[in-house]
Design a protein around this motif. Sequence first.
Motif, short mmCIF file in Angstrom:
data_model
loop_
_atom_site.label_atom_id
_atom_site.label_comp_id
_atom_site.label_asym_id
_atom_site.label_seq_id
_atom_site.Cartn_x
_atom_site.Cartn_y
_atom_site.Cartn_z
N PHE A 106 0.85 -1.18 0.00
CA PHE A 106 0.00 0.00 0.00
C PHE A 106 0.88 1.24 0.00
O PHE A 106 1.90 1.28 0.71
CB PHE A 106 -0.91 0.01 1.23
N ASP A 107 0.50 2.25 -0.78
CA ASP A 107 1.25 3.50 -0.74
C ASP A 107 0.67 4.42 0.34
O ASP A 107 -0.23 4.03 1.08
CB ASP A 107 1.29 4.17 -2.12
N GLN A 108 1.15 5.63 0.42
CA GLN A 108 0.73 6.56 1.48
C GLN A 108 -0.74 6.94 1.36
O GLN A 108 -1.38 7.30 2.34
CB GLN A 108 1.58 7.84 1.47
N THR A 109 -1.30 6.87 0.14
CA THR A 109 -2.70 7.25 -0.06
C THR A 109 -3.66 6.09 0.21
O THR A 109 -4.86 6.27 0.15
CB THR A 109 -2.92 7.75 -1.50
N GLY A 110 -3.12 4.89 0.45
CA GLY A 110 -3.96 3.74 0.73
C GLY A 110 -4.26 2.89 -0.50
O GLY A 110 -5.05 1.96 -0.42
N ALA A 111 -3.64 3.23 -1.63
CA ALA A 111 -3.84 2.44 -2.85
C ALA A 111 -2.87 1.26 -2.84
O ALA A 111 -1.72 1.40 -2.44
CB ALA A 111 -3.60 3.31 -4.07
N PHE A 112 -3.33 0.09 -3.32
CA PHE A 112 -2.47 -1.08 -3.39
C PHE A 112 -1.77 -1.08 -4.74
O PHE A 112 -2.40 -1.12 -5.79
CB PHE A 112 -3.26 -2.37 -3.20
N ILE A 113 -0.44 -1.03 -4.70
CA ILE A 113 0.38 -1.04 -5.90
C ILE A 113 1.03 -2.42 -5.99
O ILE A 113 1.88 -2.76 -5.18
CB ILE A 113 1.47 0.05 -5.85
N ALA A 114 0.61 -3.19 -6.99
CA ALA A 114 1.13 -4.55 -7.16
C ALA A 114 2.38 -4.51 -8.04
O ALA A 114 2.43 -3.78 -9.01
CB ALA A 114 0.08 -5.44 -7.79
N ASP A 115 3.37 -5.31 -7.66
CA ASP A 115 4.53 -5.48 -8.54
C ASP A 115 4.55 -6.86 -9.16
O ASP A 115 5.31 -7.11 -10.09
CB ASP A 115 5.84 -5.17 -7.82
N THR A 116 3.70 -7.77 -8.68
CA THR A 116 3.56 -9.10 -9.24
C THR A 116 2.09 -9.51 -9.17
O THR A 116 1.43 -9.30 -8.16
CB THR A 116 4.38 -10.13 -8.45
N VAL A 117 1.59 -10.07 -10.26
CA VAL A 117 0.22 -10.58 -10.29
C VAL A 117 0.28 -12.04 -10.74
O VAL A 117 0.85 -12.35 -11.78
CB VAL A 117 -0.67 -9.76 -11.25
N LEU A 118 -0.29 -12.90 -9.92
CA LEU A 118 -0.32 -14.33 -10.21
C LEU A 118 -1.76 -14.75 -10.49
O LEU A 118 -2.64 -14.45 -9.70
CB LEU A 118 0.22 -15.13 -9.03
N ALA A 119 -1.97 -15.43 -11.61
CA ALA A 119 -3.30 -15.90 -11.97
C ALA A 119 -3.29 -17.42 -11.99
O ALA A 119 -2.24 -18.05 -11.99
CB ALA A 119 -3.71 -15.35 -13.33
N LYS A 120 -4.47 -17.97 -12.01
CA LYS A 120 -4.57 -19.43 -12.06
C LYS A 120 -3.91 -19.95 -13.32
O LYS A 120 -3.88 -19.28 -14.34
CB LYS A 120 -6.02 -19.86 -11.98
N HIS A 121 -3.40 -21.18 -13.27
CA HIS A 121 -2.68 -21.68 -14.43
C HIS A 121 -3.53 -22.55 -15.34
O HIS A 121 -3.14 -22.85 -16.44
CB HIS A 121 -1.41 -22.43 -14.00
N ASP A 122 -4.68 -22.98 -14.93
CA ASP A 122 -5.65 -23.63 -15.81
C ASP A 122 -7.02 -23.59 -15.14
O ASP A 122 -7.19 -23.03 -14.08
CB ASP A 122 -5.25 -25.05 -16.19
N GLU A 123 -8.02 -24.17 -15.78
CA GLU A 123 -9.38 -24.05 -15.27
C GLU A 123 -9.63 -24.86 -14.01
O GLU A 123 -10.69 -24.77 -13.41
CB GLU A 123 -10.39 -24.44 -16.36
N ASN A 124 -8.67 -25.66 -13.56
CA ASN A 124 -8.86 -26.50 -12.38
C ASN A 124 -7.96 -26.08 -11.23
O ASN A 124 -7.55 -26.92 -10.45
CB ASN A 124 -8.58 -27.96 -12.73
N TYR A 125 -7.66 -24.82 -11.09
CA TYR A 125 -6.71 -24.39 -10.08
C TYR A 125 -7.15 -23.11 -9.40
O TYR A 125 -7.69 -22.22 -10.03
CB TYR A 125 -5.34 -24.14 -10.72
N MET A 126 -6.91 -23.06 -8.10
CA MET A 126 -7.06 -21.82 -7.35
C MET A 126 -6.02 -21.86 -6.24
O MET A 126 -5.85 -22.89 -5.61
CB MET A 126 -8.46 -21.69 -6.75
N PRO A 127 -5.31 -20.75 -6.00
CA PRO A 127 -4.31 -20.76 -4.93
C PRO A 127 -4.92 -21.18 -3.60
O PRO A 127 -6.05 -20.81 -3.28
CB PRO A 127 -3.82 -19.31 -4.88
N ARG A 128 -4.19 -21.96 -2.82
CA ARG A 128 -4.68 -22.50 -1.54
C ARG A 128 -5.18 -21.37 -0.63
O ARG A 128 -6.23 -21.50 -0.01
CB ARG A 128 -3.55 -23.28 -0.87
N GLU A 129 -4.45 -20.26 -0.56
CA GLU A 129 -4.85 -19.16 0.32
C GLU A 129 -6.19 -18.57 -0.09
O GLU A 129 -7.02 -18.23 0.74
CB GLU A 129 -3.78 -18.05 0.33
N VAL A 130 -6.40 -18.43 -1.42
CA VAL A 130 -7.66 -17.87 -1.91
C VAL A 130 -8.81 -18.82 -1.60
O VAL A 130 -9.88 -18.42 -1.14
CB VAL A 130 -7.57 -17.58 -3.42
#
Length: 150
Positions: A106-130
Amino acid sequence: MTQRQTRLLFLALGLFMLGVTAFIALTALGDNLVYFKTPTDIAESPTLPKGKIRIGGLVAEESLYQAGLESRFVVTDLQNLIDVSFQGVLPDLFREGQGVVAEGQFDQTGAFIADTVLAKHDENYMPREVADALKETGVWQGDDALGVAE
């Protein structure tokens, strides 16, 4: 110096070196830790997290905006929302309504600035945390609807 004093000196020196090594290792590890948070975790926290974190959830429908390499989208756990800004190329399988993990801060204004974005790798996957976060919110559709990474 007696043999006993020499042994004690080497023992003390060895323990000191072990302590220094442990301190350096823990300090380096602490700088590289990245904690996972859901939008609800962040909303319930009295302050925004400091440093690098991972946020995860689903990309909200009709929230994706792209202009060149600049992307903005909303991550939700279907209870709370976080606006995410990312500068770069999104993964090929990045889509609205799909699981995503964004790493940044998060920056000082409260906006989330991502430097890495990870998406699912196929239709049968979701990250464990999600998947765990969706189970906690009661939105989980079962292991048949959304596979979980092991």
